[in-house]
Each structure stands twice: as structure tokens, then as C-alpha cells.
Design a protein around this motif. Sequence first.
Motif, mmCIF file in Angstrom:
data_model
loop_
_atom_site.group_PDB
_atom_site.id
_atom_site.type_symbol
_atom_site.label_atom_id
_atom_site.label_comp_id
_atom_site.label_asym_id
_atom_site.label_seq_id
_atom_site.Cartn_x
_atom_site.Cartn_y
_atom_site.Cartn_z
ATOM 1 N N GLU A 72 0.837 -1.211 0.000
ATOM 2 C CA GLU A 72 0.000 0.000 0.000
ATOM 3 C C GLU A 72 0.869 1.258 0.000
ATOM 4 O OE1 GLU A 72 -2.353 -0.747 3.418
ATOM 5 O OE2 GLU A 72 -3.861 -1.869 2.312
ATOM 6 N N ARG A 78 2.267 1.883 -3.388
ATOM 7 C CA ARG A 78 1.306 2.489 -4.302
ATOM 8 C C ARG A 78 1.157 3.991 -4.029
ATOM 9 N NH1 ARG A 78 -3.248 -1.008 -3.373
ATOM 10 N NH2 ARG A 78 -1.874 -2.751 -3.708
ATOM 11 N N MET A 79 1.179 4.343 -2.746
ATOM 12 C CA MET A 79 0.987 5.744 -2.387
ATOM 13 C C MET A 79 2.185 6.604 -2.735
ATOM 14 S SD MET A 79 -0.739 5.831 1.320
ATOM 15 C CE MET A 79 -1.183 4.263 1.963
ATOM 16 N N THR A 80 3.366 6.024 -2.708
ATOM 17 C CA THR A 80 4.568 6.832 -2.892
ATOM 18 C C THR A 80 5.179 6.694 -4.285
ATOM 19 O OG1 THR A 80 5.870 5.005 -2.011
ATOM 20 C CG2 THR A 80 5.243 6.736 -0.461
ATOM 21 N N GLU A 100 -15.734 13.503 13.369
ATOM 22 C CA GLU A 100 -16.447 14.420 12.488
ATOM 23 C C GLU A 100 -16.927 13.666 11.260
ATOM 24 O OE1 GLU A 100 -15.237 18.663 12.237
ATOM 25 O OE2 GLU A 100 -13.379 17.875 13.033
ATOM 26 N N ARG A 115 -20.547 16.075 3.073
ATOM 27 C CA ARG A 115 -20.557 16.390 1.645
ATOM 28 C C ARG A 115 -21.734 15.744 0.935
ATOM 29 N NH1 ARG A 115 -14.909 15.249 -0.967
ATOM 30 N NH2 ARG A 115 -15.399 13.122 -0.391
ATOM 31 N N LEU A 116 -22.183 16.367 -0.126
ATOM 32 C CA LEU A 116 -23.196 15.733 -0.975
ATOM 33 C C LEU A 116 -22.524 14.578 -1.704
ATOM 34 C CD1 LEU A 116 -24.619 18.989 -2.623
ATOM 35 C CD2 LEU A 116 -25.577 17.734 -0.697
ATOM 36 N N ALA A 117 -23.333 13.651 -2.221
ATOM 37 C CA ALA A 117 -22.737 12.511 -2.926
ATOM 38 C C ALA A 117 -22.209 12.906 -4.299
ATOM 39 C CB ALA A 117 -23.760 11.399 -3.064
ATOM 40 N N VAL A 118 -22.775 13.966 -4.864
ATOM 41 C CA VAL A 118 -22.378 14.377 -6.211
ATOM 42 C C VAL A 118 -22.259 15.893 -6.269
ATOM 43 C CG1 VAL A 118 -23.025 14.397 -8.649
ATOM 44 C CG2 VAL A 118 -23.670 12.459 -7.222
ATOM 45 N N THR A 119 -21.130 16.372 -6.729
ATOM 46 C CA THR A 119 -21.023 17.789 -7.096
ATOM 47 C C THR A 119 -20.181 17.868 -8.359
ATOM 48 O OG1 THR A 119 -19.110 18.072 -5.673
ATOM 49 C CG2 THR A 119 -21.227 18.762 -4.770
ATOM 50 N N LEU A 120 -20.209 19.029 -8.999
ATOM 51 C CA LEU A 120 -19.481 19.133 -10.268
ATOM 52 C C LEU A 120 -18.226 19.971 -10.131
ATOM 53 C CD1 LEU A 120 -22.510 19.469 -12.619
ATOM 54 C CD2 LEU A 120 -20.995 17.520 -12.392
ATOM 55 N N GLN A 173 -27.611 10.701 -4.101
ATOM 56 C CA GLN A 173 -27.653 11.510 -2.881
ATOM 57 C C GLN A 173 -28.244 10.728 -1.710
ATOM 58 O OE1 GLN A 173 -25.674 14.147 -2.849
ATOM 59 N NE2 GLN A 173 -26.876 15.247 -4.357
ATOM 60 N N SER A 227 -18.799 7.677 -2.728
ATOM 61 C CA SER A 227 -18.891 8.679 -3.784
ATOM 62 C C SER A 227 -17.522 9.147 -4.254
ATOM 63 C CB SER A 227 -19.702 9.876 -3.303
ATOM 64 O OG SER A 227 -19.777 10.803 -4.360
ATOM 65 N N GLY A 269 -17.800 11.034 -6.757
ATOM 66 C CA GLY A 269 -18.443 12.032 -7.603
ATOM 67 C C GLY A 269 -18.354 13.439 -7.042
ATOM 68 N N VAL A 270 -17.631 13.577 -5.951
ATOM 69 C CA VAL A 270 -17.654 14.856 -5.262
ATOM 70 C C VAL A 270 -16.441 15.706 -5.614
ATOM 71 C CG1 VAL A 270 -18.058 15.966 -3.046
ATOM 72 C CG2 VAL A 270 -18.647 13.576 -3.354
ATOM 73 N N GLU A 315 -15.032 18.088 -4.224
ATOM 74 C CA GLU A 315 -14.557 18.920 -3.117
ATOM 75 C C GLU A 315 -13.713 18.097 -2.162
ATOM 76 O OE1 GLU A 315 -18.868 18.988 -0.962
ATOM 77 O OE2 GLU A 315 -17.376 20.298 -0.082
ATOM 78 N N ARG A 348 -0.689 11.025 -2.697
ATOM 79 C CA ARG A 348 -0.638 9.574 -2.395
ATOM 80 C C ARG A 348 -1.870 8.881 -2.963
ATOM 81 N NH1 ARG A 348 0.103 11.140 3.419
ATOM 82 N NH2 ARG A 348 2.177 12.031 3.312
ATOM 83 N N ARG A 400 -1.786 8.362 -6.750
ATOM 84 C CA ARG A 400 -1.023 7.198 -7.215
ATOM 85 C C ARG A 400 -1.809 5.916 -7.019
ATOM 86 N NH1 ARG A 400 3.724 9.739 -4.008
ATOM 87 N NH2 ARG A 400 4.898 10.831 -5.600
ATOM 88 N N VAL A 401 -2.493 5.799 -5.871
ATOM 89 C CA VAL A 401 -3.288 4.595 -5.592
ATOM 90 C C VAL A 401 -4.394 4.459 -6.641
ATOM 91 C CG1 VAL A 401 -4.879 3.548 -3.926
ATOM 92 C CG2 VAL A 401 -2.803 4.677 -3.119
ATOM 93 N N ARG A 416 -15.440 10.581 -14.655
ATOM 94 C CA ARG A 416 -14.597 11.314 -13.712
ATOM 95 C C ARG A 416 -14.690 10.667 -12.334
ATOM 96 N NH1 ARG A 416 -15.844 17.197 -11.268
ATOM 97 N NH2 ARG A 416 -16.987 15.846 -9.836
#
Lengths: 173, 386
Positions: free
Chosen positions: A32, A35-37, A164, A168-173, B26, B33, B35-36, B38, B295, B298-299, B361
Motif C-alpha cells: 500500500e 502504491r501511495m509513494t 467528524e 458532503r453531498l454525494a455528487v457535485t461538479l 444523494q 462517492s 463524484g464529489v 470537493e 498519495r 497514485r493509488v 470522472r
Amino acid sequence: MDKKGGEKVKVKKNEKEILRILEGNARQSDAEIARMTGMTATEVKESIADLERRGIIRRYKAVINYEKAGVEIVQALIDVHVTPERDTGYDSVAKRIARFPEVKSVRLVSGEYDLLVLVTGKTMQEVAYFVAEKIAPLEQVRNTLTHFLLKTYKENGEIYGDEEQSKRLAVTL
Amino acid sequence: MRSDSVAERVRQMKGSGIREFFDIAQQMEGAISLGVGEPDFVTPWRIREACIFSLEKGYTSYTSNWGLLELREALSDSIHKETGVHYEPEGELLITTGVSEAADLALRALINPDDEVILHEPSYVSYKPCTAFAGGTTVCVPTSVEDEFKVRAEQIEEKITDRTKAIILSYPNNPTGATLSRKELEEIADVVTEHDLLVISDEVYDKLTYEGTHTCFASLNGMKERTILLNGFSKAYAMTGWRLGYAAGNKEIIEAMMKIHQYIMMCAPITAQMAAIEALRCEDEVEQMVSEYNRRRRVMVDGLNTLGLSCFEPKGAFYTFPSIERTGLTSEEFAKRLLFEEKVVVIPGSVFGACGEGFVRCAYAVSQYELKEALERIERFVGGIR
């Protein structure tokens, strides 16, 4: 050796990245991290072994919220006022205190007291006895001040309490 | 209600064709997701704390239409340090409610009816409608994966007509993650000078550049006067909900943008502006977030390529844009089926322009754990199609 606790050694950029990853989660596998580095798993393995060998990675620990687990554990921070010794200053008494298994950390600090010692035990009484019987009677120790820890809000960079949640919403553009 | 209640130009504007799919995503339990667009980080605490402190001090009023002078001064210093370009805090910098507003203002300030704006695709979804709302026409330049989704100077030049007024540049790019090198930007700058054009350069992902160095378009020879630089705090500082951006450029144009801004928005929220002053001091926090994105990048790229969803290596932003060609599905079919069968949300590439068809995307602004889980689910889904 410098007085602050060890010889300084150079750490390469990708080694620093590995250190940051392990600091966040010490259980990441070599694959892992590779892959990250963008390194190979073998390179990661060798780098970690090297970091361990050089004493940069001291060991791997879990940060545990014992309160949440319902495990009773008492911790106390002890301010210790010490008379420094000729030749060795604070070192010999600090090292002596550090040998007790009840003692989790010993630090030389500035201010009114000299050493700051973290002690753990099962009960407040056990910790109090330990301080009274093992630390206070030491010849170089002039006095002690015990602070029992009542609640932990943050430990090793980890904030305890409600996590926390992502809002976030599930979809944004 | 009368049949022409809604204005013609709004009625003609297509809404998102996948609205229904958005709504399902949603509400779906257990969905991961990608799809975000942010960051999944919460705004660094130091920034939040500065905002709380400003509220405690009673900073709740309007600010100047231009934005707080203290913020503009801090921004001017920070832009100069990073790009070498100096913008006067008074007159050349306008604080807006997000880069979205800044883009809208720029287009409205520049475009006369029937003016043409050249836009490379795939690109962020707002540029086209905003150009249309401003009364202009978008002329699209498709980019391709073979060319790493870079727009070339000669492609732009081919599209220039007598009506061309401006070019929109958006690198690092949403949705592809493509970046342009200094040399490639210089070639575009030559075309801009030769044909006396203006450039709206949206550089909101500038700090999220993983390979090479980001070049600010305005820093190129002669380009400061021709460029409206758009940027904001959403992406690099994880401040999407604060809605804070800015525009920098030629005094006359920025003043025209301010004129529109003062009538529609008055000013950006003061709490966000107070927080943004602190954000500009948070270099360490930004660096940590960028390392973490790198990181994950790359994954993600490695994972998608292993699954046979060939993915060019994005050099910036936090998106990958893998090809789904081998599945034989359209990008919308792929996204819908992946959502229903494996509960993973991705955005169909077609949303970002016709040349985005055949791609989806995937944002990697999710935790390493979720990323791994999402890749496993995509693997199952793709395996089932073959």
C-alpha cells in the motif's frame, strides 16, 4: 551525540513521506505504501528496515482510547524538583526514574520544576503510593507535585470524542 | 400561469441530463462517492478558529464591494510571492463569492451579444451556460487523451474568427487533471497577442499540482494586462462551503466586474473573508493536504490501470479520468450501472463536453480506505461486464 537525545541523521524525501504515512497508520502494508509513494514494495521494505535500524522509527504503537473501551487506567503527570549532581547534572536521576515500568515518559523541562514524569497505574492509590515510595524518597528529589489526569481530549495528535462526519453531498461538479 | 413565464434564454438552457441519477446517488445508503468535486478534509482548524474569533469580535457587517482591504493586501502579497505578478489591492483585485461568481462576472463584463469565447473541453460545466447567459457563444476545442487532454495553441488558433473575444483556460483541469507546461502556455500566449484576445484563466486547482510547477498564465510576457485570473479558497484550503474566490486583472475590466458584483451580490460574506486572511498563512496545512492527495492519486491511477480502465496520469487537481471504452458502455450507462450494482458514484464524462464520452470522472478526494473499497467494487463491476 547531542544533548537533546541522539545523533541527527539525514532523512531522504521519500523516507519522510513513508514516516508521515506510518505516523498516520502504522499498519499500512509495504504494498500500500508503495502504491501511495510510487516506490516499489521492495524499496519501501528496505527503507523502513533502514529507518528502524537507524533508530528513527523507534517502534509501532496503537493510540488507544481506554476510556471508550471501559478500561480503568489512571495516569498522572508528576512535577519533580531535583538537585542536579556534579558531572552528570540531571541525567543520572532522570535515567533512574525512567527505569521504573510504571513511568511512561520522563522529560527535562524549564520552569519551576525540573522533570515532568508520566506515571500510569490501575488506581489513584497505586499511583500515589508509587510516587510517595519510589520517586519522592530518591536522594536528589527535593519535592514532587502530582497531577492526576482526569480526561483526555487529544492524544498524539488524535482528537478523542465524536468523530467528524463528512457532510458532503454525494455528487457535485 | 402564462406559457412564457420563464425567460427564453433560460428555458433553452439544458439542465443536467443526469439530475435523476444525482438524486438517487444523494440518498443511497452505503454508497462510496467518487463524484464529489470537493476536498474530504474539513477546513483546517486555524481557519475555522479565525472565523469564530471574528464573530466573537462582532464582525458581522457588509464589507467594501471590493472585499476587505486587509484580505486584498494579503492576497496581493501571496499572489506576488507565488507567481511574481503584482496586483494592486485597490482596483486590480476583487473578492467574489466563489470562483463561480468570478467566472460569471468576467464573462458578463467582457461579452457583447454574439461574441465568441473559445473553450477547451472536457471542462468544468459552468463556462458554457455562463457564456450563453452573457449573450455570447462558446466555440469548443475538443482535447484528447492521446494528447493528455492538453489544449494546443494551434487548435485555439484554428477556431479564431472575427467574433472571438476571449479564451477560457482551466488548468489544472477539472475533470481530467491535465496541466499545461510553461512552454505550452507561452505558445498560447503568442496566439493571444497576435489576435488581440483576452484570457479568462481559472486556476483554482493551482496549488494541487503534483508534477512540475504550476505557471500562472498572467505571469507570462505581456499577459497580465490580457488575463483575468480567477482563483479561490475552495480546493486548496478545503473551504468549499465558504464561497470565497477572487478575480485579478486589468483595472478597467475588474472595475466592470465590480459594477455587476455590487448590484447582484454587494460583497462576499465578511466571516469567510476574515477566515481567508488566516487561510493565507496556512502553508503547512495546505502542504499536508496536497501530499495526501498525491498519495491517493497514485493509488487511484495504479488501481484503475490494473483493472484495465486505462487512465492517463493526471498531474493536478484531484480527479482521474479513466477510459471505459473496453466495457462497451456509454459513460452515462457505466455511471448508472456502477451506482445501482456496486454503489459507487462516478460522473459520466459526457457531462463535461461531447469529447468526454467514453470516460468517467473519479474524484480521489476520499479516504484511502474508501478508495480501496471503491476500487474493489469497480473491479467486481468491470469483471461482471467482460
